[in-house]
Design a protein around this motif. Structure first.
Motif, PDB file in Angstrom:
ATOM      1  N   LEU A  32      16.273  26.870   1.441  1.00 20.18           N
ATOM      2  CA  LEU A  32      16.648  27.816   2.494  1.00 20.18           C
ATOM      3  C   LEU A  32      15.831  29.106   2.450  1.00 20.18           C
ATOM      4  N   ILE A  33      15.022  29.277   1.401  1.00 28.98           N
ATOM      5  CA  ILE A  33      14.163  30.458   1.352  1.00 28.98           C
ATOM      6  C   ILE A  33      13.189  30.387   2.531  1.00 28.98           C
ATOM      7  N   PRO A  34      13.082  31.461   3.323  1.00 29.20           N
ATOM      8  CA  PRO A  34      12.268  31.409   4.554  1.00 29.20           C
ATOM      9  C   PRO A  34      10.768  31.429   4.291  1.00 29.20           C
ATOM     10  N   ILE A  35      10.288  30.404   3.616  1.00 26.80           N
ATOM     11  CA  ILE A  35       8.854  30.253   3.349  1.00 26.80           C
ATOM     12  C   ILE A  35       8.349  29.056   4.148  1.00 26.80           C
ATOM     13  N   PRO A  36       7.298  29.200   4.925  1.00 23.61           N
ATOM     14  CA  PRO A  36       6.731  28.047   5.625  1.00 23.61           C
ATOM     15  C   PRO A  36       6.400  26.937   4.620  1.00 23.61           C
ATOM     16  N   GLY A  37       6.760  25.730   4.954  1.00 25.06           N
ATOM     17  CA  GLY A  37       6.601  24.624   4.022  1.00 25.06           C
ATOM     18  C   GLY A  37       7.937  24.166   3.478  1.00 25.06           C
ATOM     19  N   LEU A  38       8.932  25.079   3.495  1.00 25.87           N
ATOM     20  CA  LEU A  38      10.293  24.737   3.107  1.00 25.87           C
ATOM     21  C   LEU A  38      11.171  24.666   4.360  1.00 25.87           C
ATOM     22  N   ASP A  39      12.353  24.070   4.217  1.00 26.11           N
ATOM     23  CA  ASP A  39      13.265  23.962   5.357  1.00 26.11           C
ATOM     24  C   ASP A  39      13.574  25.340   5.944  1.00 26.11           C
ATOM     25  N   GLY A  40      13.697  26.343   5.056  1.00 27.69           N
ATOM     26  CA  GLY A  40      14.025  27.689   5.514  1.00 27.69           C
ATOM     27  C   GLY A  40      12.993  28.248   6.467  1.00 27.69           C
ATOM     28  N   GLY A  41      11.713  27.911   6.251  1.00 19.48           N
ATOM     29  CA  GLY A  41      10.664  28.361   7.156  1.00 19.48           C
ATOM     30  C   GLY A  41      10.834  27.779   8.545  1.00 19.48           C
ATOM     31  N   HIS A  42      11.115  26.467   8.604  1.00 18.48           N
ATOM     32  CA  HIS A  42      11.342  25.815   9.900  1.00 18.48           C
ATOM     33  C   HIS A  42      12.575  26.398  10.600  1.00 18.48           C
ATOM     34  N   VAL A  43      13.616  26.688   9.807  1.00 15.02           N
ATOM     35  CA  VAL A  43      14.845  27.238  10.378  1.00 15.02           C
ATOM     36  C   VAL A  43      14.574  28.600  11.019  1.00 15.02           C
ATOM     37  N   ILE A  44      13.798  29.457  10.338  1.00 15.26           N
ATOM     38  CA  ILE A  44      13.480  30.783  10.869  1.00 15.26           C
ATOM     39  C   ILE A  44      12.745  30.681  12.199  1.00 15.26           C
ATOM     40  N   PHE A  45      11.748  29.782  12.278  1.00 14.98           N
ATOM     41  CA  PHE A  45      10.982  29.625  13.517  1.00 14.98           C
ATOM     42  C   PHE A  45      11.872  29.094  14.650  1.00 14.98           C
ATOM     43  N   THR A  46      12.789  28.195  14.294  1.00 20.08           N
ATOM     44  CA  THR A  46      13.682  27.631  15.310  1.00 20.08           C
ATOM     45  C   THR A  46      14.680  28.682  15.794  1.00 20.08           C
ATOM     46  N   LEU A  47      15.201  29.483  14.861  1.00 21.73           N
ATOM     47  CA  LEU A  47      16.123  30.550  15.245  1.00 21.73           C
ATOM     48  C   LEU A  47      15.419  31.572  16.143  1.00 21.73           C
ATOM     49  N   TYR A  48      14.149  31.838  15.868  1.00 22.22           N
ATOM     50  CA  TYR A  48      13.361  32.740  16.713  1.00 22.22           C
ATOM     51  C   TYR A  48      13.326  32.209  18.148  1.00 22.22           C
ATOM     52  N   GLU A  49      13.110  30.919  18.256  1.00 27.86           N
ATOM     53  CA  GLU A  49      13.048  30.306  19.588  1.00 27.86           C
ATOM     54  C   GLU A  49      14.389  30.388  20.305  1.00 27.86           C
ATOM     55  N   ILE A  50      15.485  30.158  19.544  1.00 23.53           N
ATOM     56  CA  ILE A  50      16.822  30.213  20.149  1.00 23.53           C
ATOM     57  C   ILE A  50      17.146  31.636  20.607  1.00 23.53           C
ATOM     58  N   ILE A  51      16.788  32.632  19.786  1.00 21.98           N
ATOM     59  CA  ILE A  51      17.126  34.022  20.088  1.00 21.98           C
ATOM     60  C   ILE A  51      16.275  34.577  21.238  1.00 21.98           C
ATOM     61  N   PHE A  52      14.961  34.295  21.193  1.00 22.41           N
ATOM     62  CA  PHE A  52      14.055  34.902  22.176  1.00 22.41           C
ATOM     63  C   PHE A  52      13.719  33.982  23.338  1.00 22.41           C
ATOM     64  N   GLY A  53      14.187  32.763  23.295  1.00 27.03           N
ATOM     65  CA  GLY A  53      14.020  31.870  24.434  1.00 27.03           C
ATOM     66  C   GLY A  53      12.627  31.298  24.601  1.00 27.03           C
ATOM     67  N   LYS A  54      11.773  31.422  23.600  1.00 21.57           N
ATOM     68  CA  LYS A  54      10.431  30.840  23.677  1.00 21.57           C
ATOM     69  C   LYS A  54       9.988  30.420  22.283  1.00 21.57           C
ATOM     70  N   PRO A  55       9.268  29.299  22.191  1.00 20.57           N
ATOM     71  CA  PRO A  55       8.852  28.808  20.873  1.00 20.57           C
ATOM     72  C   PRO A  55       7.733  29.634  20.256  1.00 20.57           C
ATOM     73  N   VAL A  56       7.631  29.543  18.942  1.00 18.85           N
ATOM     74  CA  VAL A  56       6.512  30.167  18.241  1.00 18.85           C
ATOM     75  C   VAL A  56       5.252  29.393  18.606  1.00 18.85           C
ATOM     76  N   PRO A  57       4.143  30.049  18.914  1.00 24.49           N
ATOM     77  CA  PRO A  57       2.909  29.334  19.273  1.00 24.49           C
ATOM     78  C   PRO A  57       2.534  28.286  18.223  1.00 24.49           C
ATOM     79  N   GLN A  58       2.042  27.143  18.723  1.00 28.25           N
ATOM     80  CA  GLN A  58       1.713  26.025  17.842  1.00 28.25           C
ATOM     81  C   GLN A  58       0.716  26.421  16.754  1.00 28.25           C
ATOM     82  N   LYS A  59      -0.265  27.234  17.111  1.00 27.98           N
ATOM     83  CA  LYS A  59      -1.282  27.640  16.136  1.00 27.98           C
ATOM     84  C   LYS A  59      -0.669  28.475  15.026  1.00 27.98           C
ATOM     85  N   VAL A  60       0.294  29.299  15.394  1.00 28.78           N
ATOM     86  CA  VAL A  60       0.986  30.113  14.388  1.00 28.78           C
ATOM     87  C   VAL A  60       1.741  29.212  13.424  1.00 28.78           C
TER      88      VAL A  60
END
Length: 451
Positions: A391-419
């Motif tokens: 759950l640690i928000p590091i890319p490569g761990l589940d926590g990283g994916h969760v943070i990016f997904t929560l960003y999308e839910i909160i702001f209504g747009k996905p994180v750019p694919q390149k990012v």
């Protein structure tokens, strides 16, 4: 044989945890009709030990025992396979699913880890109960080492609470004190609260057995005479030492301090025998400051041990409490690892350290077997650790994916694919570097005798 059993337990525990963790991702992915391309126990760079394709999923066992993975179509993961992401999203791909579904898929692994720990702890409480060293039964308080004194303790202290919370178990208290801020004790009949000195903590962490800094304060009662000089001195089994050279002493730490000042000398010892005090006039102290006697500790061990049993109804909430306690402990240990004052990072252990400390049963005839309650307790603790770590928000761990997904839910747009791709690459490099550091630390400790 002992090493083989320890290695087997480690592999078995990791296999159970990895398979169930990945199953936590796999099942919701399948439920939401997301294509899962691979389901692997351990990693398989270049080749795998075994594999078989069933339907659209390849199931296999890799050769690198660092965990495992499920490869979900349309997801940026540790495989860094981005070719399919260059094509338009397909309905069966992870990236085509609603954010809430992706969030459930990513949280599935840690959810399984948490409930698995809860289940194991509940079963252990129900079928085995809990046996622990009870601080409330320390009639004479605690005896501490020099490191313990640096932390702020004094011999005879009775521990009341740690950070304001009662703690009756020595096994938990010895760790909680290292991770805590202050301790309240009963000292000379008064409650005293003192901050835990980090210099003492640092000294304790340097030791192989950190919990040895605190123990029950023992009366100096002789169990047996181990040397010819002690047998000839007039001391006897059952004697309780109450004085040396006319100086009153009652406990082992007091006796030990006086003996260290009389190395190689002859002393007089006052003992309580059959309810009366008598003096043994000539007792030899060896060059190490010892009398050559064995202490009576068996009755003391029994008197401070508590065996607690739980009914089915009690075991479920107790299992939950033990899971939360284990999770809290992991968070505190993670904090101390980055505390520069105590340099906890130097005590980080990897697979080699874990294998070395795996529990085994040793019988009187010398045979060795698996201590199953200890094995399952370790597996539950490690399951909680994996949940926290992932759950640690590091890319490569589940926590990283969760943070990016929560960003999308909160702001209504996905994180750019390149990012996502760049963050995943950075996360994978960081995690590989961390693995190398941990393995390197283990190997260094093996060669320097610190492990």
């Amino acid at each position: 044989m002992e090493l083989a059993i320890k290695i087997f337990q480690f592999i078995l525990s990791i296999s159970i945890l990895v398979v169930l963790h990945e199953l936590g991702h796999f099942l919701p992915a399948k439920y939401f009709k997301t294509k899962v391309e691979k389901f692997y126990l351990f990693f398989d760079p270049w080749f795998s030990i075994a594999k078989k394709k069933i339907g659209e999923t390849e199931y296999g066992i890799g050769w690198l025992p660092f965990g495992g993975y499920v490869k979900i179509a349309g997801m940026v993961d540790e495989s860094m396979d981005t070719e399919q992401l260059k094509q338009p999203a397909q309905p069966w791909e992870f990236r085509a699913k609603p954010a809430w579904q992706r969030l459930i898929i990513m949280l599935g692994g840690v959810t399984v880890n948490f409930f698995l720990a809860w289940l194991i702890y509940s079963c252990l409480s129900l079928f085995n109960g809990e046996t622990y060293t009870d601080l409330t039964k320390f009639e004479n308080g605690v005896e501490v080492t020099e490191a313990g004194r640096k932390m702020g303790f004094q011999n005879g202290d009775k521990i009341i609470s740690i950070d304001g919370k009662p703690n009756e178990r020595l096994e938990n208290a010895s760790i909680n004190i290292l991770l805590g801020d202050n301790v309240t004790v009963l000292r000379d009949g008064k409650e005293v609260t003192f901050p835990v000195n980090t210099e003492g903590v640092a000294e304790v962490l340097k030791q192989k057995e950190a919990k040895l800094y605190i123990s029950p304060r023992m009366p100096m009662v002789i169990d047996s005479l181990a040397t010819p000089s002690s047998k000839a001195s007039g001391l006897a089994s059952g004697d309780k030492v109450v004085g040396i050279n006319g100086q009153k002493v009652s406990f082992f730490d007091q006796v030990s301090a006086v003996l260290s000042q009389n190395k190689g000398k002859t002393i007089s010892v006052d003992v309580e025998r059959n309810g009366a005090v008598q003096t043994i006039p000539t007792v030899s102290v060896d060059k190490n400051g010892k009398l050559g006697v064995q202490l009576a500790t068996k009755n003391l061990a029994k008197s401070i041990t508590t065996n607690k049993h739980y009914s089915f109804g009690e075991s479920i909430p107790r299992g939950f409490t033990r899971t939360i306690e284990a999770l809290t402990m992991q968070v505190k240990q993670f904090k101390i690892m980055f505390n520069s004052k105590v340099q906890g990072y130097k005590n980080v252990g990897g697979p080699i350290a874990i294998v070395k400390n795996m529990p085994v049963n040793k019988s009187a005839d010398g045979s060795i077997g698996i201590n199953w309650p200890a094995f399952w307790s370790f597996t539950a603790m490690f399951s909680v650790w994996l949940a926290f770590l992932n759950l640690i928000p590091i890319p490569g761990l589940d926590g990283g994916h969760v943070i990016f997904t929560l960003y999308e839910i909160i702001f209504g747009k996905p994180v750019p694919q390149k990012v996502l791709e760049n963050a995943q690459m950075i996360g994978v490099i960081f995690l590989l570097g961390l693995m190398l550091l941990i393995f390197g630390s283990d190997i260094f400790k093996v060669f320097t005798g610190k492990l």
